[in-house]
Design an enzyme around this catalytic site. Structure first.
Site, PDB file in Angstrom:
ATOM      1  N   SER A 152      38.720 -23.146  71.106  1.00 53.78           N
ATOM      2  CA  SER A 152      38.447 -22.057  70.373  1.00 53.78           C
ATOM      3  C   SER A 152      39.456 -21.029  70.752  1.00 53.78           C
ATOM      4  CB  SER A 152      37.189 -21.465  70.861  1.00 53.78           C
ATOM      5  OG  SER A 152      36.868 -20.022  70.349  1.00 53.78           O
ATOM      6  N   TYR A 168      38.709 -29.784  68.846  1.00 51.69           N
ATOM      7  CA  TYR A 168      38.524 -28.372  68.853  1.00 51.69           C
ATOM      8  C   TYR A 168      38.739 -27.396  69.955  1.00 51.69           C
ATOM      9  CZ  TYR A 168      35.948 -23.876  67.045  1.00 51.69           C
ATOM     10  OH  TYR A 168      35.704 -22.687  66.757  1.00 51.69           O
ATOM     11  N   THR A 220      37.219 -15.716  65.956  1.00 54.16           N
ATOM     12  CA  THR A 220      37.828 -16.927  66.524  1.00 54.16           C
ATOM     13  C   THR A 220      38.891 -17.361  65.408  1.00 54.16           C
ATOM     14  OG1 THR A 220      36.285 -18.466  66.134  1.00 54.16           O
ATOM     15  CG2 THR A 220      36.221 -17.208  68.311  1.00 54.16           C
ATOM     16  N   HIS A 250      24.898 -16.705  69.826  1.00 46.27           N
ATOM     17  CA  HIS A 250      26.272 -16.837  69.740  1.00 46.27           C
ATOM     18  C   HIS A 250      26.575 -16.048  68.068  1.00 46.27           C
ATOM     19  CE1 HIS A 250      30.425 -17.708  70.282  1.00 46.27           C
ATOM     20  NE2 HIS A 250      30.299 -18.989  70.603  1.00 46.27           N
TER      21      HIS A 250
END
EC number: 2.3.1.21
Length: 599
Positions: free
Chosen positions: A450, A448, A461, A334
């Site tokens: 994204s 959360y 992001t 990532h």
């Protein structure tokens, strides 16, 4: 693979929100999570920060951003956040997206699909490097903007104005600066901070099977794609290798703590493995051939999210995994990039491999000497390295045991139905998560979601905070006191949740959230040796960043499911796949795959 579009979009720069707006948004997100006393204390910290050190840090951040107009204010801090993290990247960071099966069932044969997907991936690579890949554009009104007419007209607009031309028809060009890291790239473990490396000169593919490593060229000396029949022959040769799995599978090392892995890698290099490691690191990509079929979505998710640790090289930019029954997925590291780039690649590979397959199930492999073309890599392992691999395996197996995966498929309606009710499908999914957690655990917690900011140059992001005073009120009404409210009142509450969630989503997509701004200010304070401001020491700040519910939404006709692990030990990772009405699968109108980690 793609038609050329000779157009360069000049993207706008990611804005830095006003500090007062960030503080207001932060407090709104804290409101449903705190009692009155806690909220008053947090308000005081925010006021002191806004009028004191926060104002000075914000001023310095804006000045630094003006000096670095080639990038965004969040790009370097975000790379640092990923690359300085010392936890294992498996489960903590790397997600997966799985492909739908090939519509022609006979093409799901492992060898056939591996060959076709490899060819399609390399076609994408060549299109990208030739500068012929169509710009990634988010179309709010595809009927107007996603047309050949618009593409012809926009070619005549000066490059510096092309973004505005697209904007006028509700089309938003997206940043594609991450795409070059898709290929020939890896994350190298280093002490304190890892390194991303890319070597575009290399022409070979890395293949993993049963923990063994193989390489062969997929591009010739002139940069042309090796014939599909040769690639098919080489993959068939690898699949026919009956060697037992290695006693000490090297891939386990990529599951380790990054500092531990960095130290062990240095032992590998000094032990005579430097050139072999270079072949692994620089390969075009990593193709993982698994020796078992997939049995349901839970098994699929375990296999593609983490596997058994022996048949993935988790540091590569992506692993293309193909199971014995042809089930395929992308598992990706990532740090180098976000889901927008990977999803575009996945969509193009699926489309090309299913609509223009390089081989058919009846195709015969080339008559070639694969034993000469395919190199099986071997590693020299000292006792210290063997011990390191065994320890890594023990740690990997232990952490995987803490992960529980389940899923729910909702059949009675979907996004089209919700849109007819003038409700945002994403807001309803998020509201469902809030209700479920309240019913199970009796509270509202940090959540959360994204949101991509790829509409801006070097955007990454932003965070949407789905838990709000609106979702809390609505959840409590449904879960704790449904009989006290009429159907109309409950519908009104849902409408309020949808409206507010839409506002949060728009703000996040336009770079107007609060999370990245506060993160950048904290990063700047640390870089300048400034004592951590009280706002960041407030327990409420720690609590809102301990995201018990971490969520993400994925929508594509090429995707079966996607997922990721929880980001905290007592949390849930929730992936929601919202499928449009045009997608011919009645069982996936709204499907969620949930990951819960318990200790």
């Amino acid at each position: 693979i793609l038609s050329p579009l000779h157009l360069t979009y000049f993207l706008p720069r990611l804005p830095i929100p006003k500090l007062e707006d960030t503080i207001k948004r932060y407090l709104r997100a804290q409101k449903p999570l705190l009692d009155d006393d806690q909220f008053r204390k947090t308000e005081q910290h925010c006021k002191s920060f806004e009028n004191g050190i926060g104002k000075e840090l914000h001023k310095q951040l804006v000045a630094r951003d003006k000096r670095n107009r080639h990038t965004s204010y969040i790009s370097d801090p975000w790379f640092d956040m990923y690359l300085t993290a010392r936890d294992s990247i498996v489960l903590n960071f790397n997600p997966f997206m799985s492909f739908n099966p090939d519509p022609k069932s006979e093409y799901n044969d492992q060898l056939t699909r591996a060959t076709n997907m490899t060819i399609s991936a390399v076609r994408f690579l060549k299109t990208l490097r030739a500068g012929l890949l169509e710009p990634e554009v988010f179309h709010l009104n595809p009927a107007k903007s996603d047309t050949d007419t618009f593409k012809r007209l926009i070619r005549f607009v000066p490059s510096s104005l092309s973004w505005y031309g697209a904007y006028l028809v509700n089309a938003y060009p997206l940043d594609m600066s991450q795409y070059f890291r898709l290929f020939n790239s890896t994350r190298l473990p280093r002490r304190t901070r890892d390194e991303l490396v890319t070597d575009e000169k290399v022409r070979h593919l890395l293949v993993l099977r049963k923990g063994h490593f193989y390489v062969f060229d997929v591009l010739d000396h002139d940069g042309n794609i090796v014939s599909a029949s040769e690639i098919q022959a080489h993959l068939k040769y690898i699949l026919s290798d009956n060697s037992p799995a290695p006693e000490f599978p090297l891939a386990y090392l990529t599951t380790e703590n990054r500092d531990v892995w960095a130290e062990l890698r240095q032992k590998l290099v000094s032990g005579g493995n430097e050139e072999t490691l270079r072949k692994v690191d620089s390969a075009v990509f990593c193709l993982c051939l698994d020796d078992f079929p997939i049995e349901g979505l839970v098994h699929l998710s375990h296999s593609m999210l983490h596997g058994d640790g022996t048949n993935r090289w988790y540091d590569k930019s992506f692993n293309l995994i193909i199971a014995k029954d042809g089930t395929a997925a992308l598992h990706f590291e990532h740090a180098w990039g976000d889901g927008v780039a990977v999803l575009r690649f996945l969509n193009e590979v699926f489309k090309d491999s299913t609509q223009a397959p390089a081989i058919s199930p009846q195709s015969q492999p080339a008559h070639t000497d694969s034993s000469a073309a395919v190199q099986k890599l071997t590693f020299k392992l000292s006792d210290a390295l063997k011990t390191g691999i065994s320890t890594a395996k023990e740690r990997f197996d232990a952490i995987v045991k803490t992960l529980t995966i389940d899923f729910i498929q909702f059949h009675r309606g979907g996004k089209e139905f919700l849109k007819k009710q003038r409700l945002s499908p994403d807001s309803v999914a998020q509201l469902a998560f809030q209700m479920a957690f309240l019913r199970q655990y009796g509270q509202t917690v940090a959540t959360y979601e994204s949101c991509s900011t790829a509409a801006f140059k070097h955007g990454r992001t932003e965070t949407i905070r789905p838990a709000s005073v609106f979702t809390k009120r609505c959840s409590e009404a449904f879960v704790r006191e449904p009989s006290q409210h009429s159907v109309g009142e409950l519908q009104q509450m849902m409408a309020e949740c949808s409206k507010y969630h839409g506002q949060l989503t728009r703000e996040a997509a336009m770079g107007q959230g609060f999370d990245r701004h506060l993160f950048a200010l904290r990063y700047l304070a640390a870089a300048k040796g400034i004592a951590l401001p009280e706002l960041y020491l407030d327990p409420a700040y720690g609590q809102i960043n301990h995201n018990i519910l971490s969520t993400s939404t994925l929508s594509s006709p090429a995707v079966n499911v996607g997922g990721f692990a929880p980001v905290v030990p007592d949390g849930f990772g929730i992936g929601c796949c919202c499928c449009s009405a045009y997608f011919p699968n009645p069982h996936k109108e709204l499907s969620n795959i949930k990951f819960g980690k318990f200790r």
